[in-house]
Design a protein around this motif. Structure first.
Motif, short mmCIF file in Angstrom:
data_model
loop_
_atom_site.label_atom_id
_atom_site.label_comp_id
_atom_site.label_asym_id
_atom_site.label_seq_id
_atom_site.Cartn_x
_atom_site.Cartn_y
_atom_site.Cartn_z
N GLN A 8 -65.70 129.42 103.91
CA GLN A 8 -64.63 130.41 103.78
C GLN A 8 -65.13 131.81 104.09
O GLN A 8 -64.48 132.59 104.81
N SER A 129 -65.06 125.93 113.30
CA SER A 129 -63.79 126.62 113.57
C SER A 129 -64.01 128.03 114.10
O SER A 129 -63.11 128.61 114.70
N MET B 174 -58.15 130.91 97.54
CA MET B 174 -59.04 130.73 98.68
C MET B 174 -59.16 132.07 99.40
O MET B 174 -58.25 132.88 99.34
N LEU B 175 -60.26 132.29 100.07
CA LEU B 175 -60.36 133.48 100.91
C LEU B 175 -59.56 133.21 102.18
O LEU B 175 -59.90 132.32 102.95
N PRO B 177 -58.32 135.03 105.48
CA PRO B 177 -58.21 136.20 106.35
C PRO B 177 -56.80 136.38 106.91
O PRO B 177 -56.38 137.50 107.15
N SER B 310 -55.54 133.59 113.08
CA SER B 310 -56.67 133.20 112.24
C SER B 310 -56.25 132.11 111.26
O SER B 310 -57.11 131.38 110.77
N LEU B 314 -59.01 129.49 111.80
CA LEU B 314 -60.04 129.49 110.78
C LEU B 314 -59.69 128.71 109.52
O LEU B 314 -60.54 128.48 108.68
N GLU B 315 -58.40 128.33 109.34
CA GLU B 315 -58.06 127.72 108.05
C GLU B 315 -57.59 126.28 108.20
O GLU B 315 -57.15 125.88 109.25
#
Lengths: 221, 315
Positions: A8, A129, B174-175, B177, B310, B314-315
């Motif tokens: 994360q 990712s 959760m982090l 962005p 993102s 990213l997630e």
């Protein structure tokens, strides 16, 4: 859980690196560019350290420290001195206006996401990712080199591109061997010095750092 | 008796929206006075202004059409309707099911559309200028607003506001962005949509720089009061929307009355902080040139798009 947390944090850092890439495209002032470039280097260095910690690869710490020293302090300082000595105008001059550049940038991010999707499916690394972000950083650096008129901003674009390559190496394969990374770091440092010498040469020959002047070198046909 | 409870909750919510709008504006003005070393007129000054305007006569231009006369009511009504939909104190707002977040943006757009029409209706130069500027800002702000809101909907998996609030409060922390980018974009859009510095100055009547004020220059009496009141509610509603999307902790779940008291306290706390943030942004900044506004909103759009990207990457 720590593994997940590290992933994360790495995601957040990747997002910040992407943000700084867009910041480089959006910035209108040369000193602003240097600050954003230094921040990008900082995020890159932290990201490398996080990956090194979570993957247990200690040679990544060395490249993190190297990145920190080189890209956060040394290179921006060299460029700062260059800008100061050459008395370059403070505004960035662009070929394509900034909002259009940013829109092209968004398209490039989507493109690189699409391009790295297969790799993402196959890879098992925690950092898989962020590969799309790394490729996007490379492309945005390239875009910056294409759309700017002045040599100094093109150099910053080039260095941002190199940041993207470094990030791609960390996220795709947990970093290159240390020998390679040391070599690349040294290359970048030497390149910065050579750029400096080139700037002075271009300036004394053409009285300007605008690369359009170089078109005069073409033979008339 | 049970059947009346939703209606009572809804009535209370509308009541809060009606009262809290002027209160928030009063609080911001008081803080601003403190920041600039002036004596303030007190938190309740907007109420006094409104009640003064309500007792004054309406002065209408000869060529004012029904659009000019009905626009304040449409603006007020659509803003109040938006206030009835957003979960402010509790997620158990019955009307919340009638409109999701896209319809909410449309409600805001409806009010703005009528005010812009009314600005052009009389045919004065300032009104037309104000309308065209307002529409320029709106046409750039709305895509960014939708993009930012879609990012949150993607994370929560729904466009219904109550679902978003429940998903964000009950989900694991959760982090993300994507949410940070969306929040950044939303903050820029709040400034543009509610006409605060650096886009528009709510206190100015200097002809060349005003946007919102230029459109409503011809209004007086109760019409002006309604428009001003709706404008104040709009600031409060954007704040409420921001808290519902990004900081929903403290909003009570459906049907728990003990939580509602806590939720009121949390709301008051958030309002105080929000006022501080507005003043913190507005005090050191000057109004930007109108031709810089597209760039400002382009930045908001960029942040919102980066947020959405993102989320996918990213997630």
């Amino acid at each position: 859980m720590t593994m997940n947390l590290a992933a994360q944090i790495n995601g957040v850092l990747a997002a910040l690196i992407l943000l700084t890439s867009f910041g480089l495209l959006a910035s209108r002032r040369v000193y602003g560019l240097l600050h954003i470039f230094a921040w990008q280097g900082f995020f890159l260095s932290v990201s490398t350290a996080v990956v090194g910690y979570s993957a247990g690869l200690h040679h990544l710490y060395i490249s993190a420290v190297l990145t920190l020293a080189l890209k956060v302090f040394a290179l921006p300082y060299i460029l700062y001195v260059l800008i100061h000595k050459l008395k370059i105008r403070k505004e960035v001059e662009e070929m394509v206006n900034i909002p259009t550049t940013l829109l092209i940038g968004i398209a490039l991010v989507i493109f690189s996401y699409h391009l790295t999707a297969p790799v993402r499916e196959l890879s098992t690394l925690m950092t898989r990712s962020t590969l799309a972000v790394a490729l996007a950083t490379v492309m945005l650096g390239l875009l910056m080199m294409i759309t700017r008129k002045k040599a100094i901003t093109q150099i910053i674009g080039f260095l941002a591109l190199e940041n993207g390559l470094f990030f791609a190496a960390t996220s795709a394969t947990y970093g290159m061997p240390l020998v390679v990374e040391l070599g690349v770091a040294l290359d970048i440092l030497i390149a910065a010095f050579i750029f400096g010498i080139f700037f002075f040469q271009i300036r004394t020959s053409f009285d300007s750092l605008d690369l359009k002047e170089m078109e005069k070198l073409k033979e008339e046909d | 008796m049970k059947t009346f409870i939703p209606a009572i909750i809804e009535g209370l919510q509308v009541f809060i929206v009606l009262l809290a709008g002027p209160l928030l504006v009063g609080w911001v003005r008081v803080l601003k006075c403190w920041a600039q070393g002036r004596a303030s007129a007190g938190v309740f000054q907007p109420y006094r202004d409104l009640s003064k305007l309500f007792v004054k006569d309406v002065v209408l231009a000869h060529n004012a059409s029904w659009i000019f006369r009905s626009a304040p009511y449409v603006f007020f009504g659509s803003t109040l309707m938006a206030g009835a939909v957003i979960p402010i104190v509790t997620t158990g707002v019955p009307l919340s099911a009638t409109a999701d977040i896209i319809a909410l943006v449309a409600l805001f757009a409806l009010g703005r559309f009528f005010i812009a029409l009314a600005g052009m209706d009389i045919g004065t130069a300032f009104g037309g200028m104000g309308s065209s500027r307002e529409m320029m800002v709106a046409s750039l702000a709305e895509p960014a607003l939708l993009m930012s809101v879609f990012t949150v909907s993607l994370v929560a998996g729904s466009t219904s506001l109550t679902h978003i609030v429940e998903a964000v409060t009950s989900g694991i922390v959760m982090l993300r962005p994507s949410l940070a980018f969306a929040l950044l974009a939303f903050a820029l859009i709040i400034i543009a949509e509610t006409g605060r510095i650096p886009i528009d100055n709510p206190a100015t009547h200097l002809e060349l720089t005003m946007i919102h004020e230029a459109m409503i220059l011809e209004y007086s009496g109760r019409h002006l009061a309604l428009i001003e009141w709706a404008g104040m509610m709009k600031l409060f509603l954007y704040f409420a929307l921001c808290t519902a999307l990004f900081f929903p902790w403290g909003i009570a779940g459906a049907g728990s009355f003990t939580m509602a008291a806590w939720a009121l306290g949390a709301l008051a706390l958030k309002l105080v902080v929000f006022g501080f943030l507005i003043v913190l942004v507005e005090t050191p900044l000057a109004k930007m040139r109108i031709f810089r506004v597209p760039e400002f909103l382009g930045m908001a759009f960029l942040f919102a798009t980066l947020g959405m990207l993102s989320f996918f990457i990213l997630e």
